[in-house]
Scaffold this motif. Structure first.
Motif, PDB file in Angstrom:
ATOM      1  N   GLY A 398     -58.773  32.662   3.613  1.00 37.64           N
ATOM      2  CA  GLY A 398     -57.980  33.391   4.797  1.00 37.64           C
ATOM      3  C   GLY A 398     -57.572  32.600   5.705  1.00 37.64           C
ATOM      4  N   THR A 399     -58.377  31.314   5.875  1.00 41.04           N
ATOM      5  CA  THR A 399     -57.857  30.472   6.926  1.00 41.04           C
ATOM      6  C   THR A 399     -56.404  29.813   6.837  1.00 41.04           C
ATOM      7  OG1 THR A 399     -60.042  29.886   7.772  1.00 41.04           O
ATOM      8  CG2 THR A 399     -58.531  28.346   8.330  1.00 41.04           C
ATOM      9  N   LEU A 400     -56.193  29.616   5.522  1.00 39.07           N
ATOM     10  CA  LEU A 400     -55.065  29.005   4.844  1.00 39.07           C
ATOM     11  C   LEU A 400     -54.102  30.022   4.870  1.00 39.07           C
ATOM     12  CD1 LEU A 400     -54.151  26.301   3.711  1.00 39.07           C
ATOM     13  CD2 LEU A 400     -54.331  27.368   1.301  1.00 39.07           C
ATOM     14  N   LEU A 401     -54.379  31.137   4.655  1.00 38.72           N
ATOM     15  CA  LEU A 401     -53.073  32.272   4.749  1.00 38.72           C
ATOM     16  C   LEU A 401     -52.612  32.469   6.201  1.00 38.72           C
ATOM     17  CD1 LEU A 401     -51.366  34.084   3.283  1.00 38.72           C
ATOM     18  CD2 LEU A 401     -53.108  35.893   3.111  1.00 38.72           C
ATOM     19  N   LEU A 402     -53.812  32.549   7.078  1.00 37.24           N
ATOM     20  CA  LEU A 402     -53.527  32.515   8.540  1.00 37.24           C
ATOM     21  C   LEU A 402     -52.616  31.493   8.959  1.00 37.24           C
ATOM     22  CD1 LEU A 402     -54.163  33.680  11.398  1.00 37.24           C
ATOM     23  CD2 LEU A 402     -55.980  32.195  11.493  1.00 37.24           C
ATOM     24  N   MET A 403     -52.955  30.281   8.681  1.00 42.14           N
ATOM     25  CA  MET A 403     -52.086  29.069   9.291  1.00 42.14           C
ATOM     26  C   MET A 403     -50.733  29.202   8.798  1.00 42.14           C
ATOM     27  SD  MET A 403     -55.202  26.140   8.808  1.00 42.14           S
ATOM     28  CE  MET A 403     -53.969  24.908   9.570  1.00 42.14           C
ATOM     29  N   SER A 404     -50.460  29.676   7.427  1.00 35.40           N
ATOM     30  CA  SER A 404     -49.287  29.656   6.912  1.00 35.40           C
ATOM     31  C   SER A 404     -48.433  31.031   7.671  1.00 35.40           C
ATOM     32  CB  SER A 404     -49.104  29.800   5.581  1.00 35.40           C
ATOM     33  OG  SER A 404     -49.935  31.037   4.894  1.00 35.40           O
ATOM     34  N   SER A 405     -49.190  31.834   7.826  1.00 38.26           N
ATOM     35  CA  SER A 405     -48.598  33.386   8.560  1.00 38.26           C
ATOM     36  C   SER A 405     -48.290  32.890  10.023  1.00 38.26           C
ATOM     37  CB  SER A 405     -49.701  34.291   8.831  1.00 38.26           C
ATOM     38  OG  SER A 405     -49.996  34.728   7.220  1.00 38.26           O
ATOM     39  N   VAL A 406     -48.744  32.160  10.520  1.00 37.76           N
ATOM     40  CA  VAL A 406     -48.334  31.691  11.949  1.00 37.76           C
ATOM     41  C   VAL A 406     -47.023  30.800  11.845  1.00 37.76           C
ATOM     42  CG1 VAL A 406     -48.907  29.943  13.953  1.00 37.76           C
ATOM     43  CG2 VAL A 406     -50.643  31.416  13.004  1.00 37.76           C
ATOM     44  N   VAL A 407     -47.027  30.043  10.926  1.00 37.05           N
ATOM     45  CA  VAL A 407     -45.810  29.115  10.730  1.00 37.05           C
ATOM     46  C   VAL A 407     -44.639  29.953  10.460  1.00 37.05           C
ATOM     47  CG1 VAL A 407     -44.576  27.564   9.346  1.00 37.05           C
ATOM     48  CG2 VAL A 407     -46.734  27.123  10.225  1.00 37.05           C
ATOM     49  N   ALA A 408     -44.937  31.201   9.467  1.00 32.04           N
ATOM     50  CA  ALA A 408     -43.887  31.837   9.033  1.00 32.04           C
ATOM     51  C   ALA A 408     -43.647  32.917  10.094  1.00 32.04           C
ATOM     52  CB  ALA A 408     -44.412  32.984   7.800  1.00 32.04           C
ATOM     53  N   SER A 409     -44.440  33.320  10.968  1.00 30.63           N
ATOM     54  CA  SER A 409     -44.041  34.373  11.744  1.00 30.63           C
ATOM     55  C   SER A 409     -43.384  33.936  12.948  1.00 30.63           C
ATOM     56  CB  SER A 409     -45.547  35.064  12.378  1.00 30.63           C
ATOM     57  OG  SER A 409     -46.109  35.729  11.634  1.00 30.63           O
ATOM     58  N   THR A 410     -43.422  32.460  13.370  1.00 38.29           N
ATOM     59  CA  THR A 410     -42.867  31.863  14.350  1.00 38.29           C
ATOM     60  C   THR A 410     -41.452  31.565  13.879  1.00 38.29           C
ATOM     61  OG1 THR A 410     -44.780  30.530  14.708  1.00 38.29           O
ATOM     62  CG2 THR A 410     -42.841  29.694  15.651  1.00 38.29           C
ATOM     63  N   LEU A 411     -41.064  31.366  12.803  1.00 39.75           N
ATOM     64  CA  LEU A 411     -39.746  30.855  12.257  1.00 39.75           C
ATOM     65  C   LEU A 411     -39.141  32.491  12.007  1.00 39.75           C
ATOM     66  CD1 LEU A 411     -40.191  28.193   9.422  1.00 39.75           C
ATOM     67  CD2 LEU A 411     -39.223  28.016  11.759  1.00 39.75           C
ATOM     68  N   GLY A 412     -39.832  33.248  11.910  1.00 37.75           N
ATOM     69  CA  GLY A 412     -39.163  34.699  11.310  1.00 37.75           C
ATOM     70  C   GLY A 412     -38.723  35.488  12.896  1.00 37.75           C
ATOM     71  N   ALA A 413     -39.638  35.182  13.896  1.00 41.58           N
ATOM     72  CA  ALA A 413     -39.103  35.532  15.314  1.00 41.58           C
ATOM     73  C   ALA A 413     -38.043  34.664  15.870  1.00 41.58           C
ATOM     74  CB  ALA A 413     -40.182  34.987  16.310  1.00 41.58           C
ATOM     75  N   LEU A 414     -37.322  33.794  15.105  1.00 43.83           N
ATOM     76  CA  LEU A 414     -36.086  33.122  15.527  1.00 43.83           C
ATOM     77  C   LEU A 414     -34.892  33.792  14.994  1.00 43.83           C
ATOM     78  CD1 LEU A 414     -37.279  29.462  15.068  1.00 43.83           C
ATOM     79  CD2 LEU A 414     -36.697  30.741  17.141  1.00 43.83           C
ATOM     80  N   VAL A 415     -35.050  34.750  13.925  1.00 40.71           N
ATOM     81  CA  VAL A 415     -34.285  35.150  13.173  1.00 40.71           C
ATOM     82  C   VAL A 415     -33.271  36.184  14.157  1.00 40.71           C
ATOM     83  CG1 VAL A 415     -33.681  36.940  11.323  1.00 40.71           C
ATOM     84  CG2 VAL A 415     -35.337  35.179  10.948  1.00 40.71           C
ATOM     85  N   PRO A 416     -33.846  37.298  14.659  1.00 41.42           N
ATOM     86  CA  PRO A 416     -32.935  37.960  15.536  1.00 41.42           C
ATOM     87  C   PRO A 416     -32.228  37.163  16.693  1.00 41.42           C
ATOM     88  CG  PRO A 416     -35.027  38.929  15.516  1.00 41.42           C
ATOM     89  CD  PRO A 416     -35.113  37.904  14.940  1.00 41.42           C
ATOM     90  N   LEU A 417     -32.755  36.073  17.129  1.00 42.05           N
ATOM     91  CA  LEU A 417     -32.422  35.332  18.298  1.00 42.05           C
ATOM     92  C   LEU A 417     -31.020  34.500  17.544  1.00 42.05           C
ATOM     93  CD1 LEU A 417     -33.043  34.918  21.166  1.00 42.05           C
ATOM     94  CD2 LEU A 417     -34.130  32.782  20.267  1.00 42.05           C
ATOM     95  N   VAL A 418     -31.328  33.719  16.533  1.00 37.23           N
ATOM     96  CA  VAL A 418     -29.969  33.067  15.935  1.00 37.23           C
ATOM     97  C   VAL A 418     -29.039  34.045  15.438  1.00 37.23           C
ATOM     98  CG1 VAL A 418     -29.534  31.560  13.929  1.00 37.23           C
ATOM     99  CG2 VAL A 418     -31.701  31.366  15.213  1.00 37.23           C
ATOM    100  N   SER A 419     -29.387  35.143  15.005  1.00 37.02           N
ATOM    101  CA  SER A 419     -28.418  36.268  14.442  1.00 37.02           C
ATOM    102  C   SER A 419     -27.639  36.575  15.948  1.00 37.02           C
ATOM    103  CB  SER A 419     -29.152  37.276  13.982  1.00 37.02           C
ATOM    104  OG  SER A 419     -29.691  37.063  12.684  1.00 37.02           O
ATOM    105  N   GLY A 420     -28.151  36.948  16.942  1.00 38.58           N
ATOM    106  CA  GLY A 420     -27.518  37.310  18.052  1.00 38.58           C
ATOM    107  C   GLY A 420     -26.545  36.124  18.523  1.00 38.58           C
ATOM    108  N   LEU A 421     -26.811  34.936  18.564  1.00 36.19           N
ATOM    109  CA  LEU A 421     -25.971  34.051  18.904  1.00 36.19           C
ATOM    110  C   LEU A 421     -24.771  33.721  18.003  1.00 36.19           C
ATOM    111  CD1 LEU A 421     -28.836  31.338  19.761  1.00 36.19           C
ATOM    112  CD2 LEU A 421     -27.381  32.799  21.361  1.00 36.19           C
ATOM    113  N   VAL A 422     -25.000  33.734  16.527  1.00 39.51           N
ATOM    114  CA  VAL A 422     -23.826  33.724  15.670  1.00 39.51           C
ATOM    115  C   VAL A 422     -22.956  34.873  15.606  1.00 39.51           C
ATOM    116  CG1 VAL A 422     -23.523  33.602  12.972  1.00 39.51           C
ATOM    117  CG2 VAL A 422     -25.302  32.163  13.971  1.00 39.51           C
ATOM    118  N   ILE A 423     -23.705  36.296  15.742  1.00 37.47           N
ATOM    119  CA  ILE A 423     -22.604  37.399  15.679  1.00 37.47           C
ATOM    120  C   ILE A 423     -22.140  37.414  17.224  1.00 37.47           C
ATOM    121  CG2 ILE A 423     -22.695  39.697  15.281  1.00 37.47           C
ATOM    122  CD1 ILE A 423     -23.200  37.954  12.864  1.00 37.47           C
TER     123      ILE A 423
END
Length: 500
Positions: A398-423
């Motif tokens: 559970g701890t390992l999955l939590l830590m990878s989820s934090v990295v994944a969630s942080t990078l996922g949060a950049l998607v709408p921001l980057v899409s807005g800058l590109v479009i």
């Protein structure tokens, strides 16, 4: 929302003697029904946010509604949606560390009340406070929704015997994705009313606040605190938990972060999450840029999510059985098997992302099929990289999955921001969309190359490599009761020699 909907499979550092009993349905299962509905409602709130923000800026309805339409370009829309995701990523670790210790139903009541209250106030916040105020409200909503998974996990451990936890945990966590899927077409349908986007948020508020009242009145934090719980069922739960306990282990956060195997796993997780967020929030905008109605966009955007969920449910057990009983394990090691499964999914996803921008000029059933197949392959990848969590550790899954989820969630949060800058403000510019799709494909390739090069299915040193194992297991969870290192075995032998 991200790929965390299967996190319930991993429970840190538990062992004990598990027994079978004949006790069947009880009040504890009614408690699970209420938890399922709570997760479903909050999942619907997550999924409808993207459609709601898109409808706020839909100038095709400017003279056809009772509500104001705001001039929000893709930069503003992306910032608003990223605010929710950043709030979610920020609270993942604190919620996991502290809320699991409390396990009070009032925490989930507070989550429902806060989200329902903000949803009810959202039309006023949009019209009076502007997009910056909306970002603050979305950030708070994301922070509170990050508390849902750890609270659910602790309530499940309070209420259910170990043999029932995996099934109900999967159902309850899966309700978040089911709610997201359901909310997309419903939100698209609501936008065609005269109240347009405001009706989406008012509907969110009605559902969430109603569920908060039901949850607070009809549920309990534990069997002992539930008034309708019978003595027989309480005794049954106490007996099943009597020999089941958590080992006192200190989690090796720093050592995990220092291993390249973890980062390889986290990048593969991040690629899948980035693709999921892009399909959830940006694909409706992409379809709307082809002059499709929001109602039609939301329906077509929901289908890939359905495909991902169905593919995962169907392939995960089949892939594991195929490896264990199809003699594949005699041909190559499990780590290569995981990477092959992950690579097959990656190859199909890259092809899909490359093809999609070229189908815009003649968008038809072929485009929808490619859309469905691209995200559906993420469900196949779950049988690849996501199973590595269980391969790498027995004590800290559970701890390992939590830590990878934090990295994944942080990078996922950049998607709408980057899409807005590109479009930007030119949502109908196909070249900008093509840049976005190609960038996403490149990111996906890079992350999965790192995974293929450095990921491992071997148990890691920070978990403690076991040379010999003592104990037994039963049919319920196949859980090892005690695992001793070689040093412990040697010490035991020395003690016996001394006694002799």
């Amino acid at each position: 929302m991200d790929v965390e909907f299967i996190r319930h499979n991993f429970e840190d550092s538990y062992n004990g003697v598990l027994t079978k009993t004949k006790f069947k349905l009880g009040v504890r299962h009614l408690q699970m029904v209420y938890m399922f509905v709570c997760s479903l409602v909050l999942g619907m709130l997550r999924g409808s946010n993207g459609v709601g923000v898109l409808a706020i800026a839909d100038y095709t309805r400017k003279n056809d509604t009772y509500v104001p339409i705001h001039n929000w370009d893709m930069r503003i829309q992306g910032t608003v949606l990223s605010s929710f995701l950043f709030g979610y990523a920020l609270i993942l670790v604190p919620a996991e560390l502290y809320l699991k210790q409390m396990a009070d139903k009032l925490i989930l009541t507070a989550v429902l009340l806060i989200n329902g209250g903000l949803a009810a106030a959202m039309p006023t916040i949009v019209n009076k406070g502007g997009w910056i105020a909306v970002c603050n409200a979305q950030f708070l909503m994301g922070m509170t929704q990050a508390c849902l998974t750890p609270v659910n996990q602790k309530l499940i451990s309070n209420w259910l015997p170990p043999g029932e936890r995996e099934v109900f945990g999967f159902i309850i966590q899966g309700a978040i994705l089911i709610g997201t899927i359901i909310s997309l077409p419903i939100s698209g349908l609501l936008t065609e009313s005269r109240l347009s986007w405001e009706l989406i948020f008012y509907s969110q508020a009605m559902m969430t606040l109603s569920m908060a009242v039901i949850w607070s009145l009809l549920t309990g934090s534990s069997p002992e605190r539930h008034q309708a719980m019978g003595d027989t069922e309480k005794e049954f739960i106490r007996e099943t938990l009597a020999g089941y306990h958590q080992k006192k282990l200190q989690k090796p956060w720093c050592r995990i972060l220092q291993t390249k195997q973890f980062w390889a796993l986290a990048l593969a997780h991040s690629a899948a999450n980035v693709l999921f967020v892009f399909f959830l929030f940006e694909i409706p905008v992409f379809l709307h840029s082809m002059h499709l109605s929001i109602r039609r966009c939301s329906w077509q955007a929901a289908l890939p999510l359905v495909a991902m969920w169905v593919v995962h449910i169907m392939t995960a057990p089949a892939v594991e059985l195929f490896y264990r009983f199809g003699h594949i394990n005699f041909l190559f090691d499990v780590k290569y098997f995981r990477k092959i499964i992950n690579g097959l999914g990656t190859f199909g996803i890259i092809i899909g992302l490359t093809i999609l921008p070229n189908l815009v000029s003649n968008w038809n059933h072929l485009g929808v099929i490619v859309l469905i197949g691209t995200l559906g392959l993420v469900g196949l990848q779950f049988s690849g990289f996501l199973e590595n969590h269980k391969d790498m550790t027995q004590n800290y899954q559970g701890t390992l999955l939590l830590m990878s989820s934090v990295v994944a969630s942080t990078l996922g949060a950049l998607v709408p921001l980057v899409s807005g800058l590109v479009i930007g403000d030119d949502v109908f510019n196909l070249n900008r969309w093509r840049i976005m799709f190609m960038s996403l494909a490149g990111f996906y390739i890079g992350c999965n190359i790192v995974y293929s090069a450095f990921a491992s299915s071997e148990r890691q040193e920070w978990d403690g490599t076991l040379k010999q194992k003592f104990g037994y297991s039963n049919d319920v969870t196949n859980m090892e009761l005690e695992e001793l290192s070689q040093s412990k075995v040697n010490n035991r032998c020395l003690e016996e020699d001394t006694v002799v």
